[in-house]
Design an enzyme around this catalytic site. Structure first.
Site, short mmCIF file in Angstrom:
data_model
loop_
_atom_site.label_atom_id
_atom_site.label_comp_id
_atom_site.label_asym_id
_atom_site.label_seq_id
_atom_site.Cartn_x
_atom_site.Cartn_y
_atom_site.Cartn_z
N GLU A 90 50.67 36.75 35.17
CA GLU A 90 51.38 35.56 34.71
C GLU A 90 52.86 35.60 35.06
O GLU A 90 53.44 34.60 35.47
CB GLU A 90 51.21 35.37 33.20
CG GLU A 90 49.89 34.75 32.78
CD GLU A 90 48.73 35.75 32.77
OE1 GLU A 90 48.98 36.95 33.02
OE2 GLU A 90 47.59 35.34 32.53
N HIS A 145 44.61 34.74 21.07
CA HIS A 145 44.20 33.61 21.90
C HIS A 145 44.38 32.27 21.18
O HIS A 145 43.81 31.27 21.57
CB HIS A 145 42.73 33.74 22.33
CG HIS A 145 42.52 34.80 23.36
ND1 HIS A 145 42.83 36.12 23.14
CD2 HIS A 145 42.02 34.73 24.63
CE1 HIS A 145 42.52 36.83 24.22
NE2 HIS A 145 42.04 36.01 25.13
#
Ligand SMILES: Cc1ncc(C[n+]2csc(CCOP(=O)(O)OP(=O)(O)O)c2C)c(N)n1
Ligand SMILES: [Mg+2]
Lengths: 434, 324
Positions: free
Chosen positions: B60, B129
């Site tokens: 990322e 998450h």
């Protein structure tokens, strides 16, 4: 100073080979027409067009202890003087005109005098911020700028004055930025670490260690996407290589065949931590690239001919083949990490600094070379230097005399749409202070 | 008007923009050949090819930074985060680079990038998450933050975000991807910074963004049917820029405000709205500003308890009733 690297590096020696095997076969499977990627060791000799005699000379004395770390070399024994003759005939140097060679000298002197002028005002307390001086490393920025083809893009970290001046930013705007003035290159909003000149293909100037490395990847990506005949050169320090994002970048650069050269400006220290105290090294930092199937090389950065020969080859390869490369350049900074670095002389011996100044100063080396080649006279050198000093002094005066940014400007240059009063810049509230 | 899913609305927006502007490209983990972890980019790789729709490694920080660098050069990256929760490993690139470079360069450099992906809890996947970082991002001047609640808004806001010359953090919701709604064919934009009154009412203003808007609409139905209370539902749509006018107008009309937010309460989006009302709606208010937010704990895995952690219609009804 104790060196503890021989043991770990030995045990690691076999590891890269194992990794290269499957990775290389994967590359081969993807593009069956092309031969399997060559072992980087071979590549080094390919990229370093003329075998780097001076690097060898530098490394020789320390080989028994460790490989090509120039800092260690210098500490190990009084290093032999660098000579330029071996790289002067490289394709990147052979056809240089005398005026160009003198121009390089002028650039390096301008950088040095600019920073010394800044240092004066910093020490007087007139200038604030951090001031990371590039003194001693000028050849790297000047050499790089001299190789840019008009479509190449460069980006660096916070030690960015040299790169800025080398690509053609004016001393006035840079000095004014250091003073935090509205006439500065970033209108007083960036400071020393954040010089930018996109019109000169210079993308900063970044304060987070290695934070610029993926931006460089993006520059290379855009070059490839737009089918531009250029490459990206992203600089980072010997300390920055230990940031995870840099490893991510190497993988992606190789995976996507991006035209980027990562130049590790290895000055031996990250702040007060010597390279041997911060990095596990097996020969060189650049060698880590092997693990990512990225080719690599090392070279000395003190001699402009050597730097140009090696970086020129790396940049040309990036442009022509659209491939990444890591080039580790040995260099040295004379001042502390920043001027505020109170320990500047504690983590390294003053004699070490002195030795570099005497034997490795890139400006002195280049002057001597040009004198030897008879492309310049001592009197001309003195004139160029005097001009650089005068230019820097005038820039300081300009900076001091310049106005502060206006208070309104605090809220400018945050959103494009707001600044340009577009439709999108006028719906909703953008700033939340009363 | 065609009725399509929120997911398809986004997909249509990408197709429109990929067709219109060759500088637009999509990038992220599994966005191309796998068709997207949540199938938001389905079919686009086949249609537009590997140059425009690009699978990335699981890096990322590098691909967000790559997006910033490419945007500086004039490309228009649309970067997918499989979950906004994963932005945290690349936060430096979003905050320090996308968020600050324009300022630090004195306006010389723009970063016209969209970072997008789902940002929601409530899916039984645990704390790492389930993050909703809209407050963190909206806390950074230089970034814009958008949280659409409906398919229509998703498409119009996405097209506006891609055409915007600043970095837009676009937050979707996995629980909304399958929602149906009327969405026109072709390109249209919804300006950032314009809220929408999704239901008119006179008794209380329910102010929300993202999925909480739907929670508010459900609560409003109950309030009307069972309690004779007509709630107005204000959908912020965009967090930064923020449409304060619509919020203040609504509260001036209803004299009551309940803020409903799937973001956490401490320094969350609702805190900002509460501050706004305290400063500018004090005289209009007949009752204290109340909040229904995510419970102030990491998202719990256990399903029935997780349900308790996010605002639901019943909690909103109860809170509204307590204000009368
Ligand atoms: C993420 C991050 N961590 C720490 C710092 C503080 N810091 C600034 S420069 C520096 C040393 C970096 O050394 P190196 O990469 O060798 O570059 P050099 O200063 O030698 O040019 C440190 C620790 C920072 N700016 N960013
Ligand atoms: Mg260093």
């Amino acid at each position: 100073m104790a060196r503890t690297l021989s043991l770990p590096s030995k045990s690691k020696k076999t590891a890269p080979k194992k990794v290269v095997g499957p990775a290389a076969s994967k590359v081969a499977a993807k593009k069956p027409a092309k031969p399997v990627k060559k072992a980087p060791a071979k590549v080094v000799s390919k990229i370093v067009v003329k075998k780097p005699v001076t690097t060898k000379a530098l490394a020789k004395k320390s080989v028994a202890v460790r490989a090509t770390q120039p800092t260690a070399t210098a500490k190990a024994a009084a290093p032999s003087k660098v000579t330029s003759s071996d790289f002067s005939k490289s394709p990147f140097n052979a056809s240089l005109k005398p005026a160009q060679k003198v121009g390089f000298l002028r650039e390096m002197l301008r950088i040095r005098r600019f920073e010394q002028q800044a240092l004066k005002y910093y020490n007087q307390g007139i200038m604030g911020g951090f001031l990371h001086l590039y003194n001693g490393q000028e050849s790297v920025a000047a050499g790089t700028a001299s190789l840019m083809n008009g479509h190449d893009e460069i980006i660096t970290a916070y030690r960015d004055h040299g790169h800025a001046l080398a690509v053609g930013m004016g001393m006035n705007e840079c000095m004014a930025e250091l003073f935090g003035k509205g006439t500065g290159c970033s209108k007083g909003k960036g400071g020393s670490m954040h010089f930018f000149a996109p019109d000169k293909h210079y993308w900063g100037g970044h304060g987070i260690v290695a934070g610029q490395t993926p931006l460089g990847l993006g520059l290379a990506f855009a070059i490839k996407y737009k089918k531009i005949n250029g490459c990206a050169v992203a600089f980072l320090g010997d300390g920055a290589v230990n940031q995870g994002v840099f490893s991510e970048c190497l993988n992606m650069a190789a995976l996507w065949d991006l035209p980027i050269v990562y130049v590790i400006e290895n000055n031996g220290y990250s702040m007060g931590t010597s390279l041997e105290r911060s990095s596990a090294v097996n020969g060189s930092l650049a060698k880590r690239a092997e693990g990512f199937c990225v080719e690599w090389a090392t070279c000395g950065g003190f001699d402009l001919y050597e730097l140009r020969a090696n970086l020129g080859a790396a940049m040309e390869r990036a442009r022509k083949e659209s491939k990444p490369m890591v080039l580790e350049v040995s260099t040295y900074r004379y001042y502390g990490h920043s001027v505020a670095d109170a320990n500047a002389k504690k983590y390294r011996a003053p004699e070490e600094i002195e030795r570099y100044k005497v034997d490795y100063d890139p400006i002195t080396l280049w002057q001597n070379q040009l004198l030897k080649e008879k492309v310049v006279t001592q009197a001309q050198i003195e004139k160029i230097d005097a001009e650089a000093k005068a230019e820097a002094a005038a820039a300081a005066e300009f900076g001091i005399a310049s106005p502060w940014p206006t208070e309104e400007s605090i809220f400018e240059d945050i959103y494009h749409e707001v600044d340009h009063k577009t439709e999108a810049g006028q719906t909703g509230r953008f700033f939340f202070s009363e | 008007m065609p009725v399509i899913t929120y997911r398809q609305a986004l997909n249509d927006a990408f197709a429109e923009e990929l067709t219109r502007d060759e500088n637009v490209f999509l990038m992220g983990e599994e966005v191309a050949q796998y068709n997207g972890a949540y199938k938001v980019t389905e079919g686009l790789w086949e249609r537009f090819g590997s140059k425009r729709v690009i699978d990335t490694p699981i890096s990322e920080a590098a691909f967000l930074g790559l997006g910033v660098g490419a945007a500086m050069m004039g490309l228009r990256p649309v970067v997918e985060l499989m979950f906004w929760s994963f932005a945290y490993v690349g936060f430096d690139q979003i905050i320090n680079n996308a968020g600050c470079i324009r300022y630090m360069s004195g306006g010389l450099i723009n970063v016209p990038m969209v970072v997008r992906g789902p940002a929601n809890g409530g899916t039984n996947v645990g704390a790492t998450h389930s993050h909703t970082p809209e407050n963190f991002l909206a806390n950074t001047p230089g970034l814009k933050v958008v949280c659409p609640a409906t398919p229509y808004d998703a498409k119009g806001l996405m097209i506006a975000s891609i055409r915007d010359n600043d970095t837009v953090c676009f937050m979707e919701n996995t629980l909304l991807y399958g929602d149906l709604g009327e969405v026109p064919d072709g390109a249209y934009t919804i300006p950032l910074g314009v809220a929408e009154v999704k239901r008119e009412g006179i008794d209380v203003s329910l102010i929300a963004h993202g999925r909480a808007v739907l929670t508010c609409l459900a609560a409003a139905e109950i309030l009307a049917a069972e309690h004779g209370i007509e709630a107005e539902v204000v959908d912020l749509r965009s967090i930064r820029p923020l449409d304060e006018e619509t919020i203040l107008n609504s509260v001036a009309k209803t004299h009551r405000a309940v803020l409903v937010d799937e973001n956490k309460p401490f320094c969350g989006v609702s805190s900002q709205i509460a501050a706004l009302l305290a400063e500018h709606a004090f005289d209009d208010l007949d009752a204290p500003v109340l909040r229904v937010t995510a419970l102030d704990a990491p998202a719990i895995y256990s399903m029935p308890l997780e349900k308790l952690q996010l605002p639901d219609a019943q909690a909103v009804v109860a809170k509204v009733l307590s204000s009368f």
